[in-house]
Design an enzyme around this catalytic site. Structure first.
Site, PDB file in Angstrom:
ATOM      1  CB  SER A 100      41.455  39.869  42.320  1.00  0.00           C
ATOM      2  OG  SER A 100      42.397  40.848  42.649  1.00  0.00           O
ATOM      3  CB  CYS A 194      52.824  41.001  43.296  1.00  0.00           C
ATOM      4  SG  CYS A 194      51.862  41.946  44.477  1.00  0.00           S
ATOM      5  CG  ASP A 221      38.565  44.998  48.538  1.00  0.00           C
ATOM      6  OD1 ASP A 221      39.718  44.856  48.992  1.00  0.00           O
ATOM      7  OD2 ASP A 221      38.178  44.440  47.492  1.00  0.00           O
ATOM      8  CG  HIS A 250      40.574  41.686  47.437  1.00  0.00           C
ATOM      9  ND1 HIS A 250      39.950  42.568  46.563  1.00  0.00           N
ATOM     10  CD2 HIS A 250      41.454  40.985  46.668  1.00  0.00           C
ATOM     11  CE1 HIS A 250      40.437  42.410  45.342  1.00  0.00           C
ATOM     12  NE2 HIS A 250      41.350  41.449  45.380  1.00  0.00           N
TER      13      HIS A 250
END
Length: 270
Positions: A100, A194, A221, A250
């Site tokens: 990620s 985030c 995902d 994910h």
């Protein structure tokens, strides 16, 4: 520019561990909401490697006093941390496995120091999460703002709803593990990171990556649609291949470690 700790200091701050004594070095870097423990079920597949694992400074396993809100406004500071750690360990060549946001960190690090990386393995990687003209990143701006507002309003409630969605697969122990590491993060740091990730856009630099890349994408995902893997393959500057996992979610290293482990071994052996 806000200077960070030295490489030697980072080895302690980021809980850097070196396992094994193989000739080839592989670095594992975790994604948002997890820490290095997320690789625990994967490491058994790399007994013949020298393995480097560490925590991103934003993770809940790192003392939050080390998170400098003025420094970590972009991914560049995380790249600096990674390169400083590798230099402090005296590593001159390695394979990099990033999940990620760490996949994006690996991309930026390989642009800066291509000679340092033999190959990048990008798991659940997205250069841009927001939809934009002809690009489908998976999220509209309003959806992102709703996520951030939910985090700010009631972090515990947000984690309880978010973790099962991101894990995707019906694997309760993976949801429990992801929830644990999310809860370990200080909520204000989690929100800040985030927002940083959602505002990142690496599309304009992908062509600068000359290091061979393996893009690992699950069949379903909610965070990264399959079209993103195709976009990466066509825009990365070096040789790139896609490994499509017949799994959901994910976080395949938590939910399907055997499937991912076999793919990673094959990807690094080539």
């Amino acid at each position: 520019m806000v200077r960070g700790p030295t490489g030697r200091e980072l080895l302690q701050i980021l809980n850097v561990r070196v396992l094994g004594s193989g000739d080839r070095v592989v670095v594992f870097s975790h994604g948002f909401g997890t820490d290095q423990s997320s690789w625990n079920r994967i490491l058994q597949y790399f007994c013949n490697y020298r393995v480097v694992i560490y925590d991103l400074v934003c993770s809940g396993s790192v003392n939050p006093d080390h998170f400098n809100f003025r420094r970590y406004t972009t991914l560049d500071a995380y790249v600096d941390d990674l390169l400083a750690v590798l230099d402090a360990l005296g590593i001159q060549r390695c394979y990099f496995v990033g999940h990620s946001v760490s996949a994006m960190i690996g991309i930026l690090a390989a642009i800066q120091r291509p000679q340092l990386f033999a190959k990048l393995v990008l798991i659940g990687c997205s250069p841009r999460f927001l939809n934009d003209n002809n690009y489908h990143g998976g999220f509209e701006r309003g959806e992102i703002e709703a996520v951030l507002a939910a985090m700010e309003t009631n972090y515990k409630s947000w984690v309880q709803g978010y973790a099962p969605l991101v894990v995707g697969a019906d694997v309760p122990e993976a949801v429990q593990e992801f929830s644990r590491t999310l809860f370990n993060m200080r909520p204000d740091i989690s929100l800040f990171v985030c927002r940083t990730v959602f505002n990142s856009d690496l599309r304009g630099v992908l062509h600068l990556v000359r290091v061979p890349c393996v893009i690992v994408q699950t069949a379903s995902d909610m965070s990264v649609p399959p079209s993103v893997a195709a976009y990466l393959k066509s825009h990365l500057g070096g040789r790139a291949t896609i490994e499509l996992l017949p799994t959901e979610g994910h976080l395949p290293h938590l939910s399907h470690p055997q499937v991912l482990g076999a793919v990673l071994r094959r990807a690094l052996a080539r």
